[in-house]
Motif scaffolding. Structure first.
Motif, PDB file in Angstrom:
ATOM      1  N   SER A   1      -1.544  -3.686 -13.317  1.00  0.00           N
ATOM      2  CA  SER A   1      -1.497  -4.660 -13.169  1.00  0.00           C
ATOM      3  C   SER A   1      -0.628  -5.275 -11.703  1.00  0.00           C
ATOM      4  O   SER A   1      -1.763  -6.134 -11.142  1.00  0.00           O
ATOM      5  CB  SER A   1      -1.772  -5.994 -13.945  1.00  0.00           C
ATOM      6  N   ALA A   2      -0.115  -4.508 -11.279  1.00  0.00           N
ATOM      7  CA  ALA A   2       0.625  -4.852  -9.896  1.00  0.00           C
ATOM      8  C   ALA A   2      -0.139  -4.708  -8.459  1.00  0.00           C
ATOM      9  O   ALA A   2      -0.902  -3.163  -8.490  1.00  0.00           O
ATOM     10  CB  ALA A   2       2.007  -4.072 -10.482  1.00  0.00           C
ATOM     11  N   PRO A   3      -0.092  -5.401  -8.320  1.00  0.00           N
ATOM     12  CA  PRO A   3      -0.923  -5.263  -6.410  1.00  0.00           C
ATOM     13  C   PRO A   3      -0.365  -3.642  -5.735  1.00  0.00           C
ATOM     14  O   PRO A   3       0.360  -3.970  -5.313  1.00  0.00           O
ATOM     15  CB  PRO A   3      -1.008  -6.309  -5.401  1.00  0.00           C
ATOM     16  N   SER A   4      -1.425  -2.617  -5.997  1.00  0.00           N
ATOM     17  CA  SER A   4      -1.026  -1.236  -5.077  1.00  0.00           C
ATOM     18  C   SER A   4      -1.809  -0.406  -5.365  1.00  0.00           C
ATOM     19  O   SER A   4      -2.716  -0.942  -6.136  1.00  0.00           O
ATOM     20  CB  SER A   4       0.352  -0.564  -5.928  1.00  0.00           C
TER      21      SER A   4
ATOM     22  N   PRO B   1      -3.902 -10.650 -10.495  1.00  0.00           N
ATOM     23  CA  PRO B   1      -2.626  -9.226 -10.306  1.00  0.00           C
ATOM     24  C   PRO B   1      -1.528  -9.909 -10.368  1.00  0.00           C
ATOM     25  O   PRO B   1      -0.721 -10.951 -11.195  1.00  0.00           O
ATOM     26  CB  PRO B   1      -2.346  -8.982  -9.137  1.00  0.00           C
ATOM     27  N   ASN B   2      -1.002  -8.620 -11.381  1.00  0.00           N
ATOM     28  CA  ASN B   2       1.037  -9.547 -11.969  1.00  0.00           C
ATOM     29  C   ASN B   2       1.944  -9.008 -10.705  1.00  0.00           C
ATOM     30  O   ASN B   2       2.339  -7.882 -10.341  1.00  0.00           O
ATOM     31  CB  ASN B   2       0.993  -8.010 -12.930  1.00  0.00           C
TER      32      ASN B   2
ATOM     33  N   ASN C   1       0.646  -0.906  -0.131  1.00  0.00           N
ATOM     34  CA  ASN C   1       0.146  -0.245   0.337  1.00  0.00           C
ATOM     35  C   ASN C   1       0.692   1.169  -0.263  1.00  0.00           C
ATOM     36  O   ASN C   1       0.437   2.192  -0.069  1.00  0.00           O
ATOM     37  CB  ASN C   1      -0.708   0.501   1.467  1.00  0.00           C
ATOM     38  N   SER C   2       1.643   1.089   0.517  1.00  0.00           N
ATOM     39  CA  SER C   2       2.949   2.641   0.082  1.00  0.00           C
ATOM     40  C   SER C   2       3.009   2.925  -1.216  1.00  0.00           C
ATOM     41  O   SER C   2       2.891   2.699  -2.326  1.00  0.00           O
ATOM     42  CB  SER C   2       4.516   2.266   0.507  1.00  0.00           C
ATOM     43  N   LEU C   3       3.373   4.611  -1.725  1.00  0.00           N
ATOM     44  CA  LEU C   3       3.261   5.249  -2.449  1.00  0.00           C
ATOM     45  C   LEU C   3       4.675   6.141  -2.192  1.00  0.00           C
ATOM     46  O   LEU C   3       5.045   6.807  -1.047  1.00  0.00           O
ATOM     47  CB  LEU C   3       1.923   6.018  -2.585  1.00  0.00           C
ATOM     48  N   PRO C   4       4.873   6.192  -3.562  1.00  0.00           N
ATOM     49  CA  PRO C   4       4.977   5.074  -4.330  1.00  0.00           C
ATOM     50  C   PRO C   4       5.796   3.452  -4.446  1.00  0.00           C
ATOM     51  O   PRO C   4       6.246   3.725  -3.334  1.00  0.00           O
ATOM     52  CB  PRO C   4       6.061   6.273  -5.978  1.00  0.00           C
TER      53      PRO C   4
END
Length: 245
Positions: A187-190, A200-201, A67-70
């Protein structure tokens, strides 16, 4: 990753190694006299970069705290190569270096994309990436890998294909690369995920597949940008020569 046959990881590791060696060859064949001695610096630096990325993935830096951004893989794996490419395009020495690289060898590197797509399809079959990231989905990057040897041989080595067509091929192939990069990212989990919710990727978060966005893709993208730059300069020089005549 669990339930993933070891041979898939092994094959992708080999693909990454071949990409490294081909890129090393490109730098070694540079016309610029100051570029060749730098191969002794660049090659070890690339190996260190691959080792760092392997360490981060093997220690679950990318596969945790999703869940971190970026996203961590963007911050620690993708932005550094992007920064280096931008630096090269905005410095005098960087431009001289890029203009000295052999267009033929750069183009041949793209053959590796065919084998990357085969690995991606295997990853899809083992539920590590969504179908839309494969040639059965909306990823057409395999076309660049298939056509690369023809463009390299007939377009650059034999000059039987016009500069305009080789330039168009590079632009289209770069567009295909950008397309799959966007699909993979979304598609990556974020928190930014928009695609591939059913599957997901996750592959790019694990070793050795994290080498794809952090090394293989930047090398291919850099090659296209250099090729486009060189081809545009050739067109301009050719046009100037015609005008003078």
């Amino acid at each position: 990753m669990e339930n993933l046959p070891l041979y898939i990881s092994f094959i992708f590791g080999i693909i990454t190694l071949i990409t490294l060696l081909l890129f090393y060859r490109v730098i070694k064949e540079a016309d610029l006299k100051t570029a060749k001695p730098n191969t002794h610096i660049i090659f070890p630096a690339l190996i260190v970069w691959l080792i760092i990325q392997a360490f981060l993935a093997l220690n679950d830096v990318y596969s945790t705290h999703l869940n971190s951004l970026p996203p961590r893989i963007v911050l620690l794996g993708i932005l550094p190569p992007v920064f280096v490419i931008i630096l090269l395009f905005n410095t005098k020495k960087g431009k001289l270096f890029m203009d000295s690289l052999p267009l033929l060898s750069i183009t041949y590197i793209n053959i590796i994309r065919f084998f990357v797509e085969i690995v991606l399809y295997c990853l899809f079959l083992h539920k590590a990436i969504p179908e839309l990231m494969t040639f059965e989905g909306i990823n057409f990057d395999i076309i660049a890998g298939i056509t690369a040897p023809f463009i390299a041989y007939y377009g650059i080595s034999k000059s039987k294909i016009s500069i305009n067509l080789v330039l168009c091929w590079n632009i289209i192939s770069l567009t295909l690369l950008i397309n799959i990069v966007i699909i993979a990212f979304l598609s990556a989990p974020s928190p930014l995920q928009k695609l591939g919710f059913d599957q997901p990727n996750i592959a790019i978060l694990y070793f050795p597949f994290n080498w794809l966005p952090t090394f293989v893709v930047p090398v291919i993208a850099f090659g296209h940008l250099v090729s486009i730059r060189q081809l545009i300069k050739k067109k301009i020089n050719y046009s100037s020569t015609i005008v003078k005549q």
